[in-house]
Design a protein around this motif. Structure first.
Motif, PDB file in Angstrom:
ATOM      1  N   THR A  79       0.838  -1.208   0.000  1.00  0.00           N
ATOM      2  CA  THR A  79       0.000   0.000   0.000  1.00  0.00           C
ATOM      3  C   THR A  79       0.871   1.256   0.000  1.00  0.00           C
ATOM      4  O   THR A  79       0.354   2.359  -0.135  1.00  0.00           O
ATOM      5  CB  THR A  79      -0.939   0.035   1.231  1.00  0.00           C
ATOM      6  N   HIS A  80       2.189   1.083   0.151  1.00  0.00           N
ATOM      7  CA  HIS A  80       3.107   2.223   0.229  1.00  0.00           C
ATOM      8  C   HIS A  80       4.216   2.181  -0.817  1.00  0.00           C
ATOM      9  O   HIS A  80       5.035   3.100  -0.873  1.00  0.00           O
ATOM     10  CB  HIS A  80       3.746   2.284   1.623  1.00  0.00           C
ATOM     11  N   THR A  81       4.282   1.118  -1.620  1.00  0.00           N
ATOM     12  CA  THR A  81       5.305   1.041  -2.655  1.00  0.00           C
ATOM     13  C   THR A  81       4.741   0.259  -3.828  1.00  0.00           C
ATOM     14  O   THR A  81       3.640  -0.304  -3.748  1.00  0.00           O
ATOM     15  CB  THR A  81       6.588   0.372  -2.119  1.00  0.00           C
ATOM     16  N   SER A  84       6.739  -3.688  -8.337  1.00  0.00           N
ATOM     17  CA  SER A  84       8.102  -3.918  -8.838  1.00  0.00           C
ATOM     18  C   SER A  84       9.132  -3.754  -7.738  1.00  0.00           C
ATOM     19  O   SER A  84      10.051  -4.573  -7.583  1.00  0.00           O
ATOM     20  CB  SER A  84       8.408  -2.947  -9.984  1.00  0.00           C
ATOM     21  N   ARG A  85       9.000  -2.698  -6.955  1.00  0.00           N
ATOM     22  CA  ARG A  85       9.957  -2.455  -5.883  1.00  0.00           C
ATOM     23  C   ARG A  85       9.832  -3.528  -4.806  1.00  0.00           C
ATOM     24  O   ARG A  85      10.840  -4.021  -4.284  1.00  0.00           O
ATOM     25  CB  ARG A  85       9.739  -1.056  -5.294  1.00  0.00           C
ATOM     26  N   MET A  86       8.612  -3.923  -4.456  1.00  0.00           N
ATOM     27  CA  MET A  86       8.414  -4.963  -3.449  1.00  0.00           C
ATOM     28  C   MET A  86       9.069  -6.265  -3.886  1.00  0.00           C
ATOM     29  O   MET A  86       9.682  -6.974  -3.073  1.00  0.00           O
ATOM     30  CB  MET A  86       6.926  -5.181  -3.192  1.00  0.00           C
ATOM     31  N   ALA A  87       8.969  -6.600  -5.183  1.00  0.00           N
ATOM     32  CA  ALA A  87       9.564  -7.840  -5.679  1.00  0.00           C
ATOM     33  C   ALA A  87      11.067  -7.862  -5.440  1.00  0.00           C
ATOM     34  O   ALA A  87      11.635  -8.887  -5.057  1.00  0.00           O
ATOM     35  CB  ALA A  87       9.255  -8.012  -7.165  1.00  0.00           C
ATOM     36  N   VAL A  88      11.725  -6.731  -5.646  1.00  0.00           N
ATOM     37  CA  VAL A  88      13.176  -6.671  -5.464  1.00  0.00           C
ATOM     38  C   VAL A  88      13.549  -6.767  -3.989  1.00  0.00           C
ATOM     39  O   VAL A  88      14.434  -7.544  -3.607  1.00  0.00           O
ATOM     40  CB  VAL A  88      13.743  -5.375  -6.084  1.00  0.00           C
ATOM     41  N   PHE A  89      12.862  -6.005  -3.146  1.00  0.00           N
ATOM     42  CA  PHE A  89      13.224  -6.002  -1.724  1.00  0.00           C
ATOM     43  C   PHE A  89      12.873  -7.322  -1.042  1.00  0.00           C
ATOM     44  O   PHE A  89      13.651  -7.833  -0.238  1.00  0.00           O
ATOM     45  CB  PHE A  89      12.537  -4.836  -1.015  1.00  0.00           C
ATOM     46  N   SER A 136      11.000  11.673  -2.165  1.00  0.00           N
ATOM     47  CA  SER A 136      10.217  12.241  -1.065  1.00  0.00           C
ATOM     48  C   SER A 136       9.775  13.671  -1.338  1.00  0.00           C
ATOM     49  O   SER A 136       8.720  14.109  -0.889  1.00  0.00           O
ATOM     50  CB  SER A 136      11.010  12.176   0.241  1.00  0.00           C
ATOM     51  N   HIS A 137      10.592  14.434  -2.092  1.00  0.00           N
ATOM     52  CA  HIS A 137      10.241  15.823  -2.337  1.00  0.00           C
ATOM     53  C   HIS A 137       9.025  15.966  -3.254  1.00  0.00           C
ATOM     54  O   HIS A 137       8.424  17.019  -3.346  1.00  0.00           O
ATOM     55  CB  HIS A 137      11.432  16.558  -2.956  1.00  0.00           C
ATOM     56  N   SER A 141       7.485   9.277  -1.958  1.00  0.00           N
ATOM     57  CA  SER A 141       8.506   8.466  -1.300  1.00  0.00           C
ATOM     58  C   SER A 141       7.961   7.080  -0.982  1.00  0.00           C
ATOM     59  O   SER A 141       6.833   6.921  -0.521  1.00  0.00           O
ATOM     60  CB  SER A 141       8.971   9.152  -0.015  1.00  0.00           C
ATOM     61  N   THR A 142       8.761   6.084  -1.270  1.00  0.00           N
ATOM     62  CA  THR A 142       8.341   4.700  -1.038  1.00  0.00           C
ATOM     63  C   THR A 142       9.101   4.056   0.117  1.00  0.00           C
ATOM     64  O   THR A 142       9.105   2.837   0.256  1.00  0.00           O
ATOM     65  CB  THR A 142       8.578   3.863  -2.310  1.00  0.00           C
ATOM     66  N   TRP A 143       9.729   4.876   0.973  1.00  0.00           N
ATOM     67  CA  TRP A 143      10.630   4.322   1.985  1.00  0.00           C
ATOM     68  C   TRP A 143       9.921   3.375   2.946  1.00  0.00           C
ATOM     69  O   TRP A 143      10.490   2.354   3.345  1.00  0.00           O
ATOM     70  CB  TRP A 143      11.315   5.450   2.763  1.00  0.00           C
ATOM     71  N   LEU A 144       8.650   3.667   3.318  1.00  0.00           N
ATOM     72  CA  LEU A 144       7.950   2.798   4.268  1.00  0.00           C
ATOM     73  C   LEU A 144       7.668   1.443   3.649  1.00  0.00           C
ATOM     74  O   LEU A 144       7.939   0.390   4.256  1.00  0.00           O
ATOM     75  CB  LEU A 144       6.650   3.459   4.729  1.00  0.00           C
ATOM     76  N   GLY A 145       7.117   1.435   2.435  1.00  0.00           N
ATOM     77  CA  GLY A 145       6.856   0.166   1.768  1.00  0.00           C
ATOM     78  C   GLY A 145       8.122  -0.607   1.482  1.00  0.00           C
ATOM     79  O   GLY A 145       8.162  -1.839   1.629  1.00  0.00           O
ATOM     80  N   ASP A 146       9.190   0.110   1.078  1.00  0.00           N
ATOM     81  CA  ASP A 146      10.472  -0.556   0.818  1.00  0.00           C
ATOM     82  C   ASP A 146      11.032  -1.179   2.097  1.00  0.00           C
ATOM     83  O   ASP A 146      11.558  -2.299   2.075  1.00  0.00           O
ATOM     84  CB  ASP A 146      11.478   0.446   0.255  1.00  0.00           C
ATOM     85  N   SER A 147      10.925  -0.457   3.209  1.00  0.00           N
ATOM     86  CA  SER A 147      11.413  -0.977   4.494  1.00  0.00           C
ATOM     87  C   SER A 147      10.653  -2.234   4.891  1.00  0.00           C
ATOM     88  O   SER A 147      11.250  -3.219   5.375  1.00  0.00           O
ATOM     89  CB  SER A 147      11.258   0.087   5.581  1.00  0.00           C
TER      90      SER A 147
END
Length: 283
Positions: A79-81, A84-89, A136-137, A141-147
């Motif tokens: 819900t935060h990223t 594609s990014r979730m698959a990598v992390f 983020s600017h 920013s996808t930092w929460l979903g990536d984390s």
């Protein structure tokens, strides 16, 4: 193995499609519940007892809680990223697994090439994370979903190490899978109830298909197919294919959801995929 990697890579897209309609944690709980019933029916059809005292209960409970933590992170993270990014992390898990086995399981020592692979994958992970922070600017920013994706990979690795290092190593694959699904279904549904995320809108056919795909195809059929392959081929040879799953995940995210990925994220993904391949290669 290639078909299984494609199935697992599509999972993030299926979750992402259903999240706007079915809350993330509830969706994860429903998925585990349906898959639990299917595994129980499978075991009954093969004459396997669904419950027996064999000394695996404690480890099985912990494995189920770790499994619940992994998918809570995946579903909430999506819900935060992007998918594609979730698959990598998420699929940095083999690197965390290799480290865990190195530290906790005798005989599972890492070679130089595997250390290089871990360093490369973690470097790619940091680059991809920085790429998400740099947005983020713009408010994207996808930092929460990536984390949460990284944390899900750690939970996944911890589950693998637990299975290898405890009495679950001698349990049947279907019983180990049942522990994970049954305990996670209870934990995730309870968490959804605590959060008050039980409200579901009208279910369009695509969302129903998404949940059934996650439960029946991913959590039931593909996992049993994986265990079947493990009885016929060396695990080390099968695990080499693991880098294909995030590759499929990124490809499906771009093609089906229109995920936008820049050159820095592509470079980071290439580092992660190469690192995973090095970690899983054997002499």
């Amino acid at each position: 193995m290639i078909v299984l990697c494609a199935i697992w890579g599509l999972q993030q897209v299926a979750i992402k499609v259903a999240v706007p309609t079915v809350p993330a944690v509830l969706q994860a709980g429903v998925r585990s519940t349906i898959a639990t019933v299917l595994v129980m029916l499978w075991m009954a059809s093969r004459g396997q007892p669904v419950w027996k005292r064999d000394g695996t209960q404690g480890a099985g409970l912990l494995a189920g809680l770790l499994f619940a933590g992994e998918f809570a992170c995946v579903f909430i993270g999506l819900t935060h990223t992007s998918a594609s990014r979730m698959a990598v992390f998420l699929y940095t898990a083999p690197c965390f697994t290799a480290l865990g086995l190195h530290w906790f399981v005798p005989g599972e020592r890492l070679r130089k090439s595997q250390w290089v692979g871990i360093a490369l994958a973690f470097g790619g992970m940091l680059l991809a994370f920085a790429d998400g922070l740099s947005a983020s600017h713009t408010g994207r920013s996808t930092w929460l979903g990536d984390s949460l994706g990284i944390l899900a990979g750690i939970f996944w690795a911890a589950t693998t190490v637990l299975v290898r290092a405890t009495s679950l190593a001698d349990a049947s694959p279907s019983r180990t899978l049942l522990y994970q699904l049954a305990v996670s279904s209870i934990a995730l549904l309870a968490l959804a109830g605590v959060d008050g995320h039980w409200r579901i809108q009208a279910l369009p056919p695509l969302v129903v298909a998404s949940i059934l795909y996650q439960a029946a195809v991913v959590a039931f059929i593909s996992y049993l197919a994986w265990f079947w392959l493990l009885t016929r081929y060396m695990a080390s040879r099968l695990s080499v294919f693991s880098f294909l799953t995030p590759l499929f995940g990124v490809s499906f995210g771009v093609l089906l959801l229109g995920d936008q990925i820049g050159p820095r994220f592509l470079g980071a993904s290439a580092m992660v995929l190469t690192g995973i391949a090095l970690v899983n290669l054997r002499r």
